[in-house]
Design an enzyme around this catalytic site. Structure first.
Site, PDB file in Angstrom:
ATOM      1  N   CYS A   1       0.860  -1.184   0.000  1.00  0.00           N
ATOM      2  CA  CYS A   1       0.000   0.000   0.000  1.00  0.00           C
ATOM      3  C   CYS A   1       0.897   1.235   0.000  1.00  0.00           C
ATOM      4  O   CYS A   1       1.951   1.255   0.614  1.00  0.00           O
ATOM      5  CB  CYS A   1      -0.932   0.116   1.189  1.00  0.00           C
TER       6      CYS A   1
ATOM      7  N   ARG B   1       3.518  -0.136  -4.974  1.00  0.00           N
ATOM      8  CA  ARG B   1       3.283  -0.742  -3.659  1.00  0.00           C
ATOM      9  C   ARG B   1       1.925  -1.429  -3.569  1.00  0.00           C
ATOM     10  O   ARG B   1       1.592  -2.023  -2.533  1.00  0.00           O
ATOM     11  CB  ARG B   1       3.375   0.327  -2.570  1.00  0.00           C
TER      12      ARG B   1
ATOM     13  N   TRP C   1      -2.983  -2.480  -1.634  1.00  0.00           N
ATOM     14  CA  TRP C   1      -2.771  -3.899  -1.914  1.00  0.00           C
ATOM     15  C   TRP C   1      -3.570  -4.616  -0.831  1.00  0.00           C
ATOM     16  O   TRP C   1      -3.247  -4.533   0.357  1.00  0.00           O
ATOM     17  CB  TRP C   1      -1.295  -4.267  -1.829  1.00  0.00           C
TER      18      TRP C   1
ATOM     19  N   ASN D   1      -1.109   1.621   5.926  1.00  0.00           N
ATOM     20  CA  ASN D   1      -0.297   0.577   5.302  1.00  0.00           C
ATOM     21  C   ASN D   1       0.161  -0.342   6.423  1.00  0.00           C
ATOM     22  O   ASN D   1       0.670   0.137   7.431  1.00  0.00           O
ATOM     23  CB  ASN D   1       0.897   1.234   4.600  1.00  0.00           C
ATOM     24  N   GLY D   2      -0.051  -1.645   6.264  1.00  0.00           N
ATOM     25  CA  GLY D   2       0.350  -2.597   7.307  1.00  0.00           C
ATOM     26  C   GLY D   2      -0.811  -3.494   7.672  1.00  0.00           C
ATOM     27  O   GLY D   2      -1.803  -3.576   6.945  1.00  0.00           O
TER      28      GLY D   2
ATOM     29  N   GLU E   1      14.449 -18.945 -10.464  1.00  0.00           N
ATOM     30  CA  GLU E   1      14.136 -17.540 -10.754  1.00  0.00           C
ATOM     31  C   GLU E   1      13.339 -17.434 -12.068  1.00  0.00           C
ATOM     32  O   GLU E   1      12.381 -16.659 -12.163  1.00  0.00           O
ATOM     33  CB  GLU E   1      15.436 -16.722 -10.828  1.00  0.00           C
TER      34      GLU E   1
ATOM     35  N   LYS F   1       9.618 -15.776 -12.473  1.00  0.00           N
ATOM     36  CA  LYS F   1       9.351 -14.670 -13.398  1.00  0.00           C
ATOM     37  C   LYS F   1       8.204 -15.023 -14.328  1.00  0.00           C
ATOM     38  O   LYS F   1       7.324 -14.215 -14.578  1.00  0.00           O
ATOM     39  CB  LYS F   1      10.635 -14.381 -14.184  1.00  0.00           C
TER      40      LYS F   1
ATOM     41  N   GLU G   1       4.867 -15.095 -12.443  1.00  0.00           N
ATOM     42  CA  GLU G   1       4.522 -13.762 -11.956  1.00  0.00           C
ATOM     43  C   GLU G   1       3.829 -12.916 -13.019  1.00  0.00           C
ATOM     44  O   GLU G   1       2.833 -12.267 -12.742  1.00  0.00           O
ATOM     45  CB  GLU G   1       5.839 -13.104 -11.530  1.00  0.00           C
TER      46      GLU G   1
ATOM     47  N   HIS H   1      12.284 -38.260  -9.673  1.00  0.00           N
ATOM     48  CA  HIS H   1      11.859 -38.767  -8.366  1.00  0.00           C
ATOM     49  C   HIS H   1      10.391 -38.454  -8.102  1.00  0.00           C
ATOM     50  O   HIS H   1       9.983 -38.339  -6.947  1.00  0.00           O
ATOM     51  CB  HIS H   1      12.766 -38.197  -7.264  1.00  0.00           C
TER      52      HIS H   1
ATOM     53  N   LYS I   1       5.054  -4.272  -5.506  1.00  0.00           N
ATOM     54  CA  LYS I   1       6.513  -4.330  -5.602  1.00  0.00           C
ATOM     55  C   LYS I   1       7.180  -4.454  -4.237  1.00  0.00           C
ATOM     56  O   LYS I   1       8.170  -5.144  -4.087  1.00  0.00           O
ATOM     57  CB  LYS I   1       7.027  -3.088  -6.333  1.00  0.00           C
TER      58      LYS I   1
END
Ligand code: F6R
Length: 608
Positions: free
Chosen positions: A2, A27, A74, A98-99, A481, A485, A488, A504, A603
């Site tokens: 946020c 954010r 967010w 925010n939080g 990674e 990506k 995402e 396996h 982000k």
């Protein structure tokens, strides 16, 4: 997560808040809102959409406003909707947050008994009602804030407008950032300097528990028991040029991948002297000479950089290195000893779990080195030593150039450590520097420029429901990674495995034409990788390899080969990173995804 901005001054607050929210959208971008003081009364506008929609709605504000608070969300508690969007208002006040207020259901029950009712599903509305309750009793904003925050458990950055105190904004924080800013035209409070860096020339990072009050003409800071304290201002050197995509690039992700050669170069030059790693101004020599074990902790892409760092550190210095995601590390009661050091990696420097891991280590007296990209962040401020990376501002939610500079810093750190431990000579170190130099001068750019095979592979992936990435040693970290990506920004389900692990269990998922992306850059494992490729190929897999241009043994068993320039193995992660980022990028582009702002994400992850 946020983004918050507040302003009081001579300019039109509505415009400043909208501009600030646009800079803070990284954010969170689930919904947005603002409250501004017009001449007559406070006016609240919200949207279930993004800041652009808020801007369209705000066009109707006829009068200029000189004070206000804004929020881009967010969602944590309650789905993205206009009702759950901030600010949350009562007859007395307006709040953005925010939080997470962890005990919000307890407080909600208590307030319900006192006759308060709730319209949203958010924890923020509970905070607003409690502050309202305490303000009704005390008639004093600062006292009401102190009384209320004493009851909160969790993290918060709150900006509050009290209707009876026009043109003033109050703020308080714990474990979520808030920065004060000062310009000729007025005063600011925001989650990040970028929200006001176009206007303010000085800033102050509020500490946990501090309360601030801004008005057109004044800015005050209080301790957690309401005593006034002095503000020590810092110069704002943040440039906003990075916020422009320019006409060359369609979006920030593509721009930021293209910036990798320069970002790696800048980071390399800032951490070397005469081509040798130079950390003497950053980390005491004795710390490196005596260290017996290293812990690396971080989240997401930064965690994957940490895994690559483990490879560098163990390979070059033979110091054991343990890498764990910060969310697990902080709660695992990690075994630490007096000759350990901890490395925290974070692009934003604000990630909640990484910050908590840092604090845990500091409580134990373990020296903390952070690798941080954002200047003046909480992680930088609280670390014992900081290695700054020089990627410049990263705007796209998917991290790209930050990864490249993190592995640059880690490789140079590993070299420095290895020299101090007499494991490699300065000459060997210079050779590694020369490899990094070749990488940023030519090789990364070549991968970016010759992207035809990447685009062909992206066509295949864009038609797939499930994708597998495999690799060995450091290539398996890049595979992880790559998978992150792809998930995402394309929303295609993908999994990454060390190549030997597939048989396996997971190999049962391979069907005709299932794409398997084999990252094979390490000559030592070419034979083994070829066998692993054959295993899935014989079960129908479509093979896309990422390998050096001279790796015929891998290319022969691939349907598409994405080739990277031949190099030494320590620097293959740099070129591989660019290739796998572009692969995700082009796939998302073909699929028409919102590349810079993928769904459900933000982000900077400032909640745990
Ligand atoms: C993925 C991504 C995230 C971040 C993670 C840590 O593209 O960006 O996985 O890497 O949230 O963020 P920082 O590095 O800011 O601590």
């Amino acid at each position: 997560m946020c983004g918050i901005i507040a302003y009081s001054g001579n300019e039109n607050a509505g415009d400043i808040i909208i501009n600030g929210l646009q800079a803070l959208e990284y954010r969170g971008y689930d919904s947005a809102g603002m409250t501004v003081f017009t001449k007559e009364k406070p006016l609240t506008i919200k949207t279930a959409g993004r800041v652009l929609q808020l801007k369209e709605k705000a066009v109707n504000i006829a009068e200029k406003s000189f004070c206000g608070i804004g929020h881009t969300r967010w969602a944590t508690h309650g789905k993205p909707s206009e009702t759950n969007a901030h600010p949350h208002t009562t007859e007395l006040l307006s709040v953005v947050h925010n939080g997470i207020i962890e005990n919000y259901s307890e407080l909600r029950e208590k307030l319900s008994k006192d006759g308060y009712s709730f319209t949203s599903e958010t924890d923020t509305e509970v905070a607003a009602r409690l502050i309202h309750h305490n303000f009704r009793e005390t008639q004093n904003p600062v006292e009401a804030i102190i009384k209320s925050t004493a009851e909160f458990r969790g993290s918060y950055a709150l900006c509050i407008i009290f209707n009876s105190v026009p043109d003033h904004v109050f703020a308080v924080r714990k474990d979520s950032p808030l920065i004060l800013g000062k310009s000729k035209s007025g005063h600011f409070i925001a989650s990040d300097i970028s929200a006001f860096s176009d206007y303010a020339d000085t800033f102050y990072r509020m500490a946990d528990g501090e309360i601030s009050e801004i008005s057109k003409s004044d800015i005050k800071l209080y301790t957690d028991n309401g005593e006034l304290k002095e503000i020590i201002w810092n110069k704002n050197t943040e440039s906003d040029t990075q916020m422009n995509i320019s006409s060359v690039f369609k979006n920030f992700m593509l721009k930021e991948i293209n910036e990798e050669p320069d970002a790696v170069k800048r980071t390399f030059l800032s951490l070397t002297k005469d081509s040798l790693p130079c950390f003497s101004d950053i980390i005491p020599e004795n710390l490196l000479k005596t260290v017996k074990r290293i812990h690396i902790t971080a989240c997401g892409t930064a965690y994957h950089a940490g895994l690559t760092g483990k490879y560098y550190i163990e390979k070059l210095s033979r110091i054991p290195c343990n890498v764990e995601t910060a969310g697990e590390f902080r709660y695992s009661d990690p075994i630490t000893d007096k000759n350990d050091i901890v490395i925290i990696i974070s692009q934003s420097g604000e990630t909640a779990d990484s910050l908590a891991a840092l604090r845990l280590m500091k409580e134990r007296g373990i020296p903390v080195i952070s690798i941080v990209n954002s200047v003046g962040s909480s992680i930088e401020a609280e670390s014992d030593y900081t290695i700054r990376t020089s990627a410049g501002r990263e705007v796209s939610v998917a991290s790209t150039k930050a990864f490249s500079v993190q592995i640059t810093a880690l490789l140079l750190f590993a070299c420095e450590l290895a020299v101090k431990k007499n494991k490699i000579t300065e000459d060997e170190c210079r050779k590694i520097s020369a490899q990094i130099n070749k990488t940023y001068s030519y090789d990364i750019q070549e991968v970016i420029s010759c992207s035809k095979s990447i685009r062909n592979a992206a066509e295949v992936l864009s038609e797939s429901d499930e994708v597998f990435f495999i690799g060995r040693s450091y290539d398996s970290y890049l595979a992880t990674e790559a998978s992150l990506k792809l998930k995402e920004i394309t929303y295609i389900n993908s999994q990454a495995y060390p190549a030997a692990e597939l048989k396996h269990g997971t190999i049962s998922l391979i069907e005709q034409n299932t794409p398997v992306i084999a990252i094979a850059t390490n000559t030592m494992f070419f034979d083994k990788m070829r066998s692993n490729i054959e295993e899935v190929r014989s079960r129908g897999a479509f093979i896309i390899s990422v390998c050096p241009c001279d790796a015929d043994i891998i290319k022969e068993v691939s349907d598409i080969s994405i080739t990277i320039p031949a190099a030494e193995k320590l620097v293959y992660p740099f070129t591989t990173a660019a290739a796998i980022q572009l692969l995700a990028y082009y796939t998302a582009e073909i699929m028409g995804r919102d590349i810079d702002k993928p769904r459900n994400l933000a982000k900077s992850v400032t909640v745990e």
